[in-house]
Each structure stands twice: as structure tokens, then as C-alpha cells.
Design a protein around this motif. Structure first.
Motif, PDB file in Angstrom:
ATOM      1  N   TYR B 265     -13.417  12.186  -3.191  1.00  0.00           N
ATOM      2  CA  TYR B 265     -11.971  12.608  -3.857  1.00  0.00           C
ATOM      3  C   TYR B 265     -10.788  13.149  -3.465  1.00  0.00           C
ATOM      4  N   GLU B 266     -10.594  12.274  -2.065  1.00  0.00           N
ATOM      5  CA  GLU B 266      -9.387  12.415  -1.355  1.00  0.00           C
ATOM      6  C   GLU B 266      -8.652  11.304  -2.101  1.00  0.00           C
ATOM      7  N   LEU B 267      -7.259  11.464  -1.720  1.00  0.00           N
ATOM      8  CA  LEU B 267      -6.318  10.123  -2.269  1.00  0.00           C
ATOM      9  C   LEU B 267      -6.129   9.306  -1.149  1.00  0.00           C
ATOM     10  N   VAL B 268      -6.270   7.883  -1.213  1.00  0.00           N
ATOM     11  CA  VAL B 268      -5.690   7.048  -0.384  1.00  0.00           C
ATOM     12  C   VAL B 268      -4.394   6.550  -0.718  1.00  0.00           C
ATOM     13  N   PHE B 269      -3.075   6.463  -0.208  1.00  0.00           N
ATOM     14  CA  PHE B 269      -2.075   5.762  -0.656  1.00  0.00           C
ATOM     15  C   PHE B 269      -1.274   5.353   0.189  1.00  0.00           C
ATOM     16  N   THR B 270      -0.241   4.274  -0.126  1.00  0.00           N
ATOM     17  CA  THR B 270       0.606   3.725   0.614  1.00  0.00           C
ATOM     18  C   THR B 270       2.002   4.096   0.482  1.00  0.00           C
ATOM     19  N   ALA B 271       2.991   4.111   1.480  1.00  0.00           N
ATOM     20  CA  ALA B 271       4.366   4.462   1.348  1.00  0.00           C
ATOM     21  C   ALA B 271       5.063   3.711   2.366  1.00  0.00           C
ATOM     22  N   PRO B 272       6.323   3.545   2.212  1.00  0.00           N
ATOM     23  CA  PRO B 272       7.306   2.801   3.077  1.00  0.00           C
ATOM     24  C   PRO B 272       7.546   3.501   4.442  1.00  0.00           C
ATOM     25  N   ALA B 273       7.349   2.796   5.553  1.00  0.00           N
ATOM     26  CA  ALA B 273       7.295   3.493   6.797  1.00  0.00           C
ATOM     27  C   ALA B 273       8.666   4.119   7.005  1.00  0.00           C
ATOM     28  N   ALA B 274       9.661   3.663   6.436  1.00  0.00           N
ATOM     29  CA  ALA B 274      10.834   4.460   6.328  1.00  0.00           C
ATOM     30  C   ALA B 274      10.845   5.854   5.686  1.00  0.00           C
ATOM     31  N   ARG B 275       9.696   5.947   4.974  1.00  0.00           N
ATOM     32  CA  ARG B 275       9.838   7.316   4.187  1.00  0.00           C
ATOM     33  C   ARG B 275       8.833   8.331   4.839  1.00  0.00           C
ATOM     34  N   ARG B 276       8.306   8.152   6.006  1.00  0.00           N
ATOM     35  CA  ARG B 276       7.564   9.116   6.663  1.00  0.00           C
ATOM     36  C   ARG B 276       7.865  10.686   6.587  1.00  0.00           C
ATOM     37  N   VAL B 277       9.304  10.974   6.696  1.00  0.00           N
ATOM     38  CA  VAL B 277       9.414  12.176   6.689  1.00  0.00           C
ATOM     39  C   VAL B 277       9.323  12.879   5.453  1.00  0.00           C
TER      40      VAL B 277
END
Lengths: 324, 324
Positions: B265-277
């Protein structure tokens, strides 16, 4: 892929794709379904869980079970005057029996389509047979029919013409009563294929002062209206609508089945006596017969009268002594 | 009044009264609950059914079972970035065991209160133990996190620091692994008291391109994102966060538990590399650690790599051979 993943695909995702559209932007296949509530409407929710032996017999055809599982939930929306929007289905099954699943799905989706309601999510697991459906619907703000609105002097009505047949069928299965073939089939249909009074519920918005659906027996369910509304009632026991099959039984059994049978999924509702014409028009609009069966009174509690105006014992309002 | 009516009163109506208010004008005690959706928001729904032996062991404390039954449902809302609003509970019980019910209710309502979510309806019946919860939540229109939005080049993240502990606990109960007392208790907590990542899900709205919660195992659940998004991924198997307890086990067992354990029950998610901060800021805002574990690639399928950049066998992504 395990057999339960296959069920999920066959049974749920196929319908989920049908459901996805403007009103349901995301159906089955994500962590949640996404639904667009209609602006200005309130959202209504109800859950029912069906267990073999308590809510249905092992002898029921899968198609009828699928129908009934959704019907008893739609009946809750009907009792509130709601327009059905969506439902979820959680299913625990001892094994992935394809014939069972195909029949169950057929009955379920036929009723869902008849009411324009989409399956938007669910769960399947291995385990003892258990069916849990959550239905969601909408009403214009403040227009939900509730149990708490009955007023002194209101008429009391019940829908349909076969009150008590479902209970008669149960007693047939239990062997306490015997009936010939055709009569047996007709009361069995009443038990296994209840018709939720969704159109009637909607037609009664702004007209009925209170409503409930008959799941535990007319007197018991009317009792919830009386308790929540802080009123009492007089009920004309012999005015209750019943089928020719039930009317051919002993009067005592007729009264028990109509007054306290249960599993009818008819609506019991109240409306001001001044609005009888409008109630008749609403019933006609919904193509659902209704019968006036009593009156709301100030004195708390329920009083039963026979056709001669004589008081009947309240014991008739409970089937308990009849239970196995 | 039967014992199940008593349960209904004690367990459901008491909370229903608490729930009734402006946001939930009608709680438990009518045919349906009436809820006011927030204008401009979409409505999210998910149902989960829990069966003994498959979703929990008979050894679990009732309080923890109550927590977990709601937690796994809240986790679905979290995966969509939703704000929890309401839930229904349908419960089938072999008997009305007061100690069980009191504990179950305590665990359930403690978590419900922590997330500001109201029990608005439900059902109780006699039958084999079965718990079915339907949760409802809201997101601003179009902002639900879905499985289908992962883009080429996106980073892949997982929340938490104890991935795989729940599976390690299951293996301890199965007797395939042994652990000393303190370590046993900590992994048992991971299995029995999962913390749904609701705050993180909400913080990721408009930031994550896709998300799912880990219920069946990281690789399998990430696979759903890949399939729905039409992409592939590379996963750094040894970068997956794990507890000191799991890190003390054989490397093969560590990999199996983290990659395909399930029940996390953790989240796996994706996000653009440009938005790491921004991802780091969202994680900090939600007080939930996240770890970057891979990257979305064009080539379909999942590829696993070890700390030295060597390819690992995909068999690690499924626990099937480990099952009893």
C-alpha cells in the motif's frame, strides 16, 4: 494470470469500457472510477451484502441472482426517489464457475441497462459466496424521500399487487405450504425477480412525505417511518394488495405474508390526503399500481384493522413465530 | 430485535449520527445516505472485499483488521490523488462477537477520523466473515491521477521505506522464514497496519503523470501503469527502499519481497525528470519519503537492473514460485 483475474476481465472490464463516457470519464480498470456528479444534485449511496441461505437460496438460477443482487440495491435508491447513476460490485466466489458467472452477469446487466446505471468498479476474490453491491444515485438538492417526513393525517400507500408473494414462496421452499406448479412459479418469480420501483420513487419526489422499501416486512418497515417521523398509524390489513395465488390461501397466512412477509421490494410511502389525485397521476406516470392502505395518526405505534373495522392482534405484524 | 440489529445500532448508527452534518445531510439510518458533492469536483469510487485467509490471517487483532480494511480502500483514493469524503461498510459475521466488533470499530474509526472520512451507510448480516468497504472521494475536475499517463523519460518513484516488509511478515507466518521478536513485530505491523498515502497522493496532483498503489507487488502494479500508458520501464532493483530488517535477509529474498511482495500500500508513480525538485517538495509537504527507482522507456515491458547495472531475471518480478 489467475482465474480470478480472468473473471475480473470478462465480468468487470468488459462492462467498464461500456460505462466509460462523458458521465463516467474513468470506469473499471484504474484504482478508482471517476464520475461527474450532475451540478445541483445531491449524491445518494447505499450498500447491500447478500449471503447464500439468508438472502437467496442455493436453488436460485444465477441469472435471477444477478438480477436480485442489483434489484435490492436499486430499491434503496427508489425509496429515496433517486435517479440511479452507478454501482460497484464486489464478489467472493468459491470457484470461477463460468456458467454461474455468465448467468449472473446476464441478469445483473439486463437490469442495469433497464435502469441506465453503469458498473464502475469492483473486486473479485476467492471465498465463500458473497455479493456486495454499492449503488449511487442523484436527487435535486433537498428532494430525497426520507423516512422522517410522515405527517398527521397523511395517507399510507404501498406499491404493486403481489405483496406477500415472496414470503409465500419462501414458505413453499421451507415445506410449510404446498402449491401447484403454475402458482409456485409465479410466487417464485416474486421472490427471485423483484422489480425495484425506481420510476415510482422519482415520480413521488416533492409529493410523498416519507418513503421506505419493504425488505423486512410491511409492518416492520412502516414502523421505521413511524419511529423516525414521531407518529403512529392505522393500517387496513385486509386492504393490502395481494395476488390471486396468495388470496387463495388461509386468511391467516394471507395476513402474515402481506403484513410481515418481507423481500417484497415494494415502496411504502405517505402523502397528504389532499394530494390523492397527484399520487394517482404519479403512479400512472410510473406505470406502477399503488394502493391506499392506512392513515398516519398522532398516537404512536401501529394499529391493524380488518375489513369490518375490528382491531387485529399486532402479533400479525411479526413473522417471528413462523420462522424455523 | 436480533443480534445483528444490535450490531447495526452499536456499530453503524452511532457513527452515522456523528457523520450527519452539512456535508452529509443524511447519514446511516435511511434507505440511502445523502451527500453534498463539492461543486467543481469529480467523484471517485472504489470497492474492496476482504476475506479471511486471503486478505488477512485469523491471527490478526480485530483493531488492526478494522484499520486495514479501511486502509486498503483509502490507498485506492490515494493512488488517484483524491480527498476522502465518505465510505460504506458491509460486514458478514459468523456471530455477533462483541469483543471483535469493539476492536474492529476502534481500528476502523481511528483511521477514518485521521482522514476526516465519514461512515455513511452499510449492511450487516450473518455469514462467513467478509468485509466490503466502498470509499468515495473527490478531485478537482480532470486532476485524478490515473494509470495511463506515464510518458517516455519520466522518473519512477515509490513511497515509504519498508517496501517488502508485509510480504516478509507473510512468509514468517507461513514458516518459510524465521525472525527474532522485535524484527517480527515490526514487519507484522507493516502487514497489519499499512498507512495509506493519502497526503502524498493529493500533493502529487498536477505533478505525477501516473500513479497506482502497490497491492499485488511493485512489478505487477507498475506493469499496469506500463500497459495502460503504452510504455516500458527500467527499474533499479537494488535501489528499492527497504527496512533494516529486510536488508538483513538474503539478497534474493530482499529482491523478491521488494519487487513482488504485495500488500505494501505504497504509491508507485511517475513524474517528468524536469520536476524532481517539485516531487521532493510534494513528498516533504506530505511528510512521506519517496525514492526514485527507475525510468520510463519506449521499449514495452519491464527490465530489472542490479546495483552494478547488470540485468536481473524477470522471474524476480513474480512471487508465484514462492507461493504455497
Amino acid at each position: 494470470m489467475g482465474e480470478f483475474d480472468l473473471i475480473q476481465r470478462f465480468f468487470l472490464e468488459g462492462q467498464g469500457r461500456l460505462a466509460a463516457g462523458d458521465e463516467v470519464p474513468v470506469g473499471i480498470g484504474d484504482d478508482c472510477a471517476v464520475i461527474n456528479p450532475t451540478p445541483g444534485m445531491q449524491w445518494l449511496v447505499s450498500s447491500d451484502m447478500l449471503v447464500e441461505g439468508r438472502h437467496f437460496l442455493s436453488t436460485v438460477a444465477p441469472e435471477r441472482l444477478g438480477h436480485k443482487a442489483l434489484a435490492v440495491n436499486l430499491s434503496d435508491l427508489a425509496a429515496c426517489g433517486a435517479t440511479p447513476r452507478a454501482f460497484t460490485l464486489a464478489l467472493s466466489l468459491p470457484r470461477a464457475d463460468e456458467a454461474f458467472l455468465a448467468g449472473f452477469a446476464r441478469g445483473l446487466f439486463a437490469l442495469a441497462q433497464a435502469h441506465g446505471i453503469a458498473l464502475v468498479g469492483g473486486d473479485t476474490t476467492a471465498g465463500p459466496l458473497n455479493i456486495c453491491i454499492t449503488v449511487m444515485g442523484e436527487v435535486p438538492r433537498g428532494q430525497a424521500l426520507l423516512r422522517s417526513g410522515a405527517q398527521l393525517g397523511d395517507d399510507i400507500y404501498v406499491s404493486g399487487t403481489t405483496l406477500g408473494d415472496a414470503r409465500l414462496a419462501l414458505e413453499l421452499f421451507r415445506g410449510t405450504v404446498r402449491l401447484a406448479g403454475d402458482a409456485f412459479e409465479s410466487v417464485r418469480r416474486a421472490m427471485e425477480l423483484p422489480q425495484p420501483r425506481v420510476a415510482l420513487g422519482q415520480a413521488l419526489r416533492g409529493l410523498a412525505s416519507s418513503a421506505i422499501d419493504v425488505s423486512d416486512g410491511l409492518c416492520g418497515d412502516l414502523g421505521h417511518i413511524l419511529a423516525r417521523s414521531g407518529v403512529g398509524a392505522r393500517l387496513e390489513a385486509d386492504a393490502l394488495p395481494r395476488s390471486a395465488t396468495l388470496a387463495a390461501q388461509d386468511l391467516a397466512l394471507q395476513r402474515l405474508c402481506t403484513l410481515s412477509g418481507g423481500d417484497d421490494y415494494e415502496l411504502v410511502f405517505t402523502a397528504p390526503a389532499a394530494r390523492r389525485v397527484e399520487v394517482a397521476a404519479a403512479a400512472a406516470l410510473a406505470a406502477t399500481p399503488v394502493t391506499r392502505i392506512g392513515r398516519i395518526e398522532a398516537e404512536p405505534g401501529l394499529r391493524l384493522f380488518d375489513a369490518q373495522g375490528q382491531v387485529l392482534p399486532l402479533a400479525l405484524s411479526s413473522f417471528d413465530h413462523f420462522k424455523s
